[in-house]
Design a protein around this motif. Structure first.
Motif, mmCIF file in Angstrom:
data_model
loop_
_atom_site.group_PDB
_atom_site.id
_atom_site.type_symbol
_atom_site.label_atom_id
_atom_site.label_comp_id
_atom_site.label_asym_id
_atom_site.label_seq_id
_atom_site.Cartn_x
_atom_site.Cartn_y
_atom_site.Cartn_z
ATOM 1 N N GLU A 62 11.853 -0.018 -4.350
ATOM 2 C CA GLU A 62 11.128 -0.430 -5.551
ATOM 3 C C GLU A 62 11.927 -0.055 -6.789
ATOM 4 O O GLU A 62 12.459 1.045 -6.870
ATOM 5 C CB GLU A 62 9.763 0.247 -5.624
ATOM 6 C CG GLU A 62 8.769 -0.275 -4.639
ATOM 7 C CD GLU A 62 7.389 0.343 -4.820
ATOM 8 O OE1 GLU A 62 6.410 -0.379 -4.594
ATOM 9 O OE2 GLU A 62 7.297 1.531 -5.178
ATOM 10 N N SER A 111 10.957 -0.430 7.361
ATOM 11 C CA SER A 111 9.505 -0.312 7.260
ATOM 12 C C SER A 111 9.021 1.009 7.861
ATOM 13 O O SER A 111 8.201 1.713 7.263
ATOM 14 C CB SER A 111 8.851 -1.501 7.970
ATOM 15 O OG SER A 111 7.458 -1.370 7.981
ATOM 16 N N LYS A 114 9.963 3.942 5.661
ATOM 17 C CA LYS A 114 9.095 4.035 4.488
ATOM 18 C C LYS A 114 7.759 4.677 4.871
ATOM 19 O O LYS A 114 7.262 5.561 4.173
ATOM 20 C CB LYS A 114 8.860 2.652 3.882
ATOM 21 C CG LYS A 114 7.989 2.702 2.648
ATOM 22 C CD LYS A 114 7.742 1.350 2.047
ATOM 23 C CE LYS A 114 6.869 1.522 0.820
ATOM 24 N NZ LYS A 114 6.384 0.298 0.278
ATOM 25 N N ARG A 115 7.177 4.249 5.987
ATOM 26 C CA ARG A 115 5.901 4.824 6.434
ATOM 27 C C ARG A 115 6.036 6.312 6.738
ATOM 28 O O ARG A 115 5.147 7.100 6.411
ATOM 29 C CB ARG A 115 5.394 4.083 7.680
ATOM 30 C CG ARG A 115 4.837 2.734 7.354
ATOM 31 C CD ARG A 115 4.161 2.115 8.569
ATOM 32 N NE ARG A 115 3.835 0.740 8.267
ATOM 33 C CZ ARG A 115 4.206 -0.293 9.002
ATOM 34 N NH1 ARG A 115 4.901 -0.115 10.099
ATOM 35 N NH2 ARG A 115 3.866 -1.511 8.658
ATOM 36 N N LYS A 117 8.200 8.444 5.437
ATOM 37 C CA LYS A 117 8.332 9.162 4.156
ATOM 38 C C LYS A 117 6.973 9.301 3.467
ATOM 39 O O LYS A 117 6.660 10.339 2.899
ATOM 40 C CB LYS A 117 9.328 8.451 3.242
ATOM 41 C CG LYS A 117 10.761 8.631 3.669
ATOM 42 C CD LYS A 117 11.706 7.857 2.767
ATOM 43 C CE LYS A 117 13.128 7.946 3.292
ATOM 44 N NZ LYS A 117 14.050 7.106 2.535
ATOM 45 N N GLU A 118 6.174 8.236 3.502
ATOM 46 C CA GLU A 118 4.837 8.295 2.897
ATOM 47 C C GLU A 118 3.959 9.314 3.613
ATOM 48 O O GLU A 118 3.224 10.071 2.973
ATOM 49 C CB GLU A 118 4.179 6.909 2.922
ATOM 50 C CG GLU A 118 4.799 5.932 1.957
ATOM 51 C CD GLU A 118 4.331 4.501 2.156
ATOM 52 O OE1 GLU A 118 3.628 4.198 3.156
ATOM 53 O OE2 GLU A 118 4.681 3.655 1.298
ATOM 54 N N GLU A 119 4.026 9.367 4.945
ATOM 55 C CA GLU A 119 3.245 10.341 5.721
ATOM 56 C C GLU A 119 3.677 11.768 5.406
ATOM 57 O O GLU A 119 2.844 12.660 5.270
ATOM 58 C CB GLU A 119 3.388 10.091 7.225
ATOM 59 C CG GLU A 119 2.356 9.221 7.852
ATOM 60 C CD GLU A 119 0.926 9.570 7.509
ATOM 61 O OE1 GLU A 119 0.459 10.705 7.750
ATOM 62 O OE2 GLU A 119 0.241 8.689 6.988
ATOM 63 N N THR A 121 5.032 12.840 2.650
ATOM 64 C CA THR A 121 4.545 13.143 1.301
ATOM 65 C C THR A 121 3.063 13.484 1.323
ATOM 66 O O THR A 121 2.641 14.459 0.691
ATOM 67 C CB THR A 121 4.811 11.948 0.357
ATOM 68 O OG1 THR A 121 6.220 11.713 0.318
ATOM 69 C CG2 THR A 121 4.294 12.220 -1.044
ATOM 70 N N ARG A 122 2.264 12.708 2.071
ATOM 71 C CA ARG A 122 0.830 13.007 2.195
ATOM 72 C C ARG A 122 0.608 14.364 2.852
ATOM 73 O O ARG A 122 -0.212 15.159 2.408
ATOM 74 C CB ARG A 122 0.118 11.919 3.003
ATOM 75 C CG ARG A 122 -0.424 10.794 2.157
ATOM 76 C CD ARG A 122 -1.427 9.933 2.927
ATOM 77 N NE ARG A 122 -0.834 9.139 3.985
ATOM 78 C CZ ARG A 122 -0.191 7.991 3.789
ATOM 79 N NH1 ARG A 122 -0.063 7.518 2.579
ATOM 80 N NH2 ARG A 122 0.306 7.320 4.798
#
Length: 142
Positions: A62, A111, A114-115, A117-119, A121-122
């Motif tokens: 992004e 993909s 990215k998922r 990395k998001e997990e 971070t959460r």
């Protein structure tokens, strides 16, 4: 799992990426027109605070804060040099089925990364909150 369903592959087509640029703040007399953005693999993913967020449909990078003179292809290459889509030497329509499948497998790797990395971070956010609550509880008991 169907590796090449319509939902996954529709953004390989320039016209479908271009359709996402409704409301894009830059148009004529700019380098980052919707047409140039779509050619570089971007889709428009605005948020309430950032109307100029664009994401590569392939590597999921992004970018925001676009300036009228920014060249989408150069920006894409400089921020995501390993993106297989921006490195393509032929049009998607000219790819063989084998090349398209290999490309889609690479996209799936992006993909999943990215998922993950998001997990992470959460999880880190939840761990930080839990730690703060534990410390607060210990302080309250004193």
């Amino acid at each position: 799992m169907d590796q090449l369903n319509d939902e996954d592959t529709k953004l390989y087509h320039y016209e479908n990426r271009l359709k996402t640029f409704e409301g894009w703040p830059f148009d004529e007399d700019c380098s980052c027109t919707p047409e140039n953005m779509a050619k570089a693999g971007f889709i428009h993913t605005p948020s309430g605070n950032s109307p100029d967020i664009a994401m590569c449909f392939f590597c999921f990078k992004e970018l925001e804060g676009w300036e009228p003179d920014d060249d989408p292809e150069k920006e894409h290459k400089s921020h995501s040099a390993s993106c297989h889509f921006i490195a393509l030497r032929k049009k998607v329509e000219e790819l063989t089925v084998e090349e398209l499948i290999k490309l889609q497998l690479e996209r799936m790797k992006y993909s999943q990364n990215k998922r993950i990395k998001e997990e992470i971070t959460r999880f880190e956010g939840a761990a930080k909150l839990t730690r703060a609550n534990i410390i607060k509880s210990a302080m309250d008991e004193e």
